[in-house]
Motif scaffolding. Structure first.
Motif, PDB file in Angstrom:
ATOM      1  N   GLU A  17      -2.953 -17.520   2.940  1.00 63.63           N
ATOM      2  CA  GLU A  17      -3.128 -17.667   4.382  1.00 63.63           C
ATOM      3  C   GLU A  17      -1.909 -17.213   5.193  1.00 63.63           C
ATOM      4  OE1 GLU A  17      -3.738 -21.233   7.537  1.00 63.63           O
ATOM      5  OE2 GLU A  17      -4.901 -21.368   5.691  1.00 63.63           O
ATOM      6  N   PRO A  18      -0.673 -17.603   4.835  1.00 61.92           N
ATOM      7  CA  PRO A  18       0.458 -17.147   5.653  1.00 61.92           C
ATOM      8  C   PRO A  18       0.654 -15.627   5.602  1.00 61.92           C
ATOM      9  CG  PRO A  18       1.210 -18.695   3.949  1.00 61.92           C
ATOM     10  CD  PRO A  18      -0.263 -18.543   3.809  1.00 61.92           C
ATOM     11  N   VAL A  19       0.288 -15.019   4.491  1.00 64.49           N
ATOM     12  CA  VAL A  19       0.409 -13.563   4.354  1.00 64.49           C
ATOM     13  C   VAL A  19      -0.647 -12.886   5.222  1.00 64.49           C
ATOM     14  CG1 VAL A  19       0.378 -11.621   2.735  1.00 64.49           C
ATOM     15  CG2 VAL A  19       1.330 -13.832   2.022  1.00 64.49           C
ATOM     16  N   ALA A  20      -1.873 -13.401   5.197  1.00 61.13           N
ATOM     17  CA  ALA A  20      -2.959 -12.828   5.999  1.00 61.13           C
ATOM     18  C   ALA A  20      -2.616 -12.870   7.487  1.00 61.13           C
ATOM     19  CB  ALA A  20      -4.260 -13.574   5.728  1.00 61.13           C
ATOM     20  N   ARG A  21      -1.943 -13.940   7.918  1.00 65.85           N
ATOM     21  CA  ARG A  21      -1.556 -14.053   9.339  1.00 65.85           C
ATOM     22  C   ARG A  21      -0.463 -13.058   9.717  1.00 65.85           C
ATOM     23  NH1 ARG A  21      -1.599 -19.773   8.361  1.00 65.85           N
ATOM     24  NH2 ARG A  21       0.673 -19.678   8.270  1.00 65.85           N
ATOM     25  N   ALA A  22       0.431 -12.757   8.786  1.00 65.71           N
ATOM     26  CA  ALA A  22       1.613 -11.945   9.106  1.00 65.71           C
ATOM     27  C   ALA A  22       1.485 -10.456   8.793  1.00 65.71           C
ATOM     28  CB  ALA A  22       2.823 -12.504   8.345  1.00 65.71           C
ATOM     29  N   VAL A  23       0.559 -10.078   7.949  1.00 65.30           N
ATOM     30  CA  VAL A  23       0.541  -8.707   7.428  1.00 65.30           C
ATOM     31  C   VAL A  23       0.063  -7.672   8.437  1.00 65.30           C
ATOM     32  CG1 VAL A  23      -1.776  -8.680   6.402  1.00 65.30           C
ATOM     33  CG2 VAL A  23       0.104  -7.425   5.301  1.00 65.30           C
ATOM     34  N   PRO A 118       7.637 -11.606   0.598  1.00 65.61           N
ATOM     35  CA  PRO A 118       8.421 -11.790   1.820  1.00 65.61           C
ATOM     36  C   PRO A 118       7.595 -11.766   3.106  1.00 65.61           C
ATOM     37  CG  PRO A 118       8.768  -9.597   0.938  1.00 65.61           C
ATOM     38  CD  PRO A 118       7.951 -10.347  -0.076  1.00 65.61           C
ATOM     39  N   ILE A 119       6.379 -11.285   3.040  1.00 64.66           N
ATOM     40  CA  ILE A 119       5.517 -11.219   4.221  1.00 64.66           C
ATOM     41  C   ILE A 119       4.860 -12.585   4.409  1.00 64.66           C
ATOM     42  CG2 ILE A 119       3.492 -10.118   5.260  1.00 64.66           C
ATOM     43  CD1 ILE A 119       4.160  -7.655   3.488  1.00 64.66           C
ATOM     44  N   GLY A 120       5.099 -13.204   5.566  1.00 68.64           N
ATOM     45  CA  GLY A 120       4.473 -14.490   5.842  1.00 68.64           C
ATOM     46  C   GLY A 120       5.338 -15.695   5.535  1.00 68.64           C
ATOM     47  N   LEU A 121       6.600 -15.475   5.207  1.00 66.81           N
ATOM     48  CA  LEU A 121       7.518 -16.597   4.970  1.00 66.81           C
ATOM     49  C   LEU A 121       7.848 -17.281   6.290  1.00 66.81           C
ATOM     50  CD1 LEU A 121       9.968 -14.992   2.395  1.00 66.81           C
ATOM     51  CD2 LEU A 121       8.212 -16.715   1.955  1.00 66.81           C
ATOM     52  N   PRO A 122       8.376 -18.508   6.235  1.00 62.08           N
ATOM     53  CA  PRO A 122       8.789 -19.164   7.478  1.00 62.08           C
ATOM     54  C   PRO A 122       9.711 -18.247   8.295  1.00 62.08           C
ATOM     55  CG  PRO A 122       8.860 -20.721   5.658  1.00 62.08           C
ATOM     56  CD  PRO A 122       8.580 -19.365   5.060  1.00 62.08           C
ATOM     57  N   GLU A 123       9.481 -18.185   9.588  1.00 59.31           N
ATOM     58  CA  GLU A 123      10.160 -17.221  10.461  1.00 59.31           C
ATOM     59  C   GLU A 123      11.675 -17.339  10.477  1.00 59.31           C
ATOM     60  OE1 GLU A 123       8.721 -16.566  14.370  1.00 59.31           O
ATOM     61  OE2 GLU A 123       6.634 -16.579  13.731  1.00 59.31           O
ATOM     62  N   SER A 143       1.244 -11.007  -3.299  1.00 61.67           N
ATOM     63  CA  SER A 143       0.435 -11.101  -2.082  1.00 61.67           C
ATOM     64  C   SER A 143       0.333 -12.539  -1.578  1.00 61.67           C
ATOM     65  CB  SER A 143      -0.969 -10.597  -2.376  1.00 61.67           C
ATOM     66  OG  SER A 143      -1.557 -11.442  -3.363  1.00 61.67           O
ATOM     67  N   GLY A 144       1.087 -13.434  -2.213  1.00 62.60           N
ATOM     68  CA  GLY A 144       1.001 -14.845  -1.863  1.00 62.60           C
ATOM     69  C   GLY A 144       0.095 -15.627  -2.788  1.00 62.60           C
ATOM     70  N   LEU A 160      10.836  -5.719   8.131  1.00 64.35           N
ATOM     71  CA  LEU A 160      10.318  -7.035   8.480  1.00 64.35           C
ATOM     72  C   LEU A 160      11.275  -7.761   9.421  1.00 64.35           C
ATOM     73  CD1 LEU A 160       9.120  -8.365   4.998  1.00 64.35           C
ATOM     74  CD2 LEU A 160       7.668  -7.587   6.893  1.00 64.35           C
ATOM     75  N   LYS A 161      10.712  -8.573  10.287  1.00 65.54           N
ATOM     76  CA  LYS A 161      11.525  -9.419  11.155  1.00 65.54           C
ATOM     77  C   LYS A 161      12.397 -10.288  10.251  1.00 65.54           C
ATOM     78  CE  LYS A 161      10.738 -12.750  14.861  1.00 65.54           C
ATOM     79  NZ  LYS A 161       9.685 -13.510  15.521  1.00 65.54           N
TER      80      LYS A 161
END
Length: 170
Positions: A17-23, A118-123, A143-144, A160-161
């Motif tokens: 889920e966090p990866v899907a939100r951030a990718v 690394p995609i979707g980690l805490p900001e 992919s998480g 990435l940010k």
């Protein structure tokens, strides 16, 4: 068995889920389903014909100083190891740095062990990307979840940010 890569937007069901939100904000990402029993890098590479030097691993580091613990992600090629006690510890200005315990990493990331990416980690977490990963035309990474992998340009990880590119391998 070969991998069937598709644009990540077509198969967000293959992501944590966090990866899907951030990718969606990351360019050039593809996803492929895999056997979850083969998610660990060596087994994955052997079964799917991906070389270790095109596979990247993401490890979560706990950096401590003065009773405070901060977390960061380190992304290195599977052929190298992050210098956690040297380069990473100094870069994070920590007295001690170590790999975060598995249960802690899973809980904090919302991702499965063996699939953390690394995609979707805490900001607020820095993402430390090894220079060899950043320079790679295409790397395969988690992919998480354990039942898929992502493929993307190393430059996308470097972009990435909160990403910082530095020589991480010791």
């Amino acid at each position: 068995m070969s991998l069937h890569w598709v644009p990540v937007a077509e198969r967000t069901d293959l992501l944590a889920e966090p990866v899907a939100r951030a990718v969606s904000g990351v360019e050039g990402v593809e996803v492929a389903g895999i056997d979850p029993d083969l998610a660990d890098t060596a087994a994955f590479c052997e079964r799917y014909g991906v070389t270790l030097d095109e596979s990247a691993n993401c490890v979560i580091v706990a950096a401590r100083r003065g009773g405070e613990t901060r977390y960061a992600a380190c992304v290195v090629l599977a052929t190298t190891r992050a210098d956690v006690n040297g380069v990473v510890r100094r870069h994070l200005d920590a007295r001690k740095a170590s790999f975060a315990p598995m249960a802690e990493a899973v809980e904090l990331t919302g991702m499965e062990y063996g699939g953390i990416t690394p995609i979707g980690l805490p900001e607020e977490w820095p993402v430390l990307v090894d220079t060899r990963v950043a320079e790679h035309a295409r790397v395969v990474i988690g992919s998480g979840v354990r039942h898929s992998k992502l493929a993307l340009p190393g430059a996308a990880l470097a972009g990435l940010k909160r990403a910082e590119v530095l020589p991480l391998a010791g």
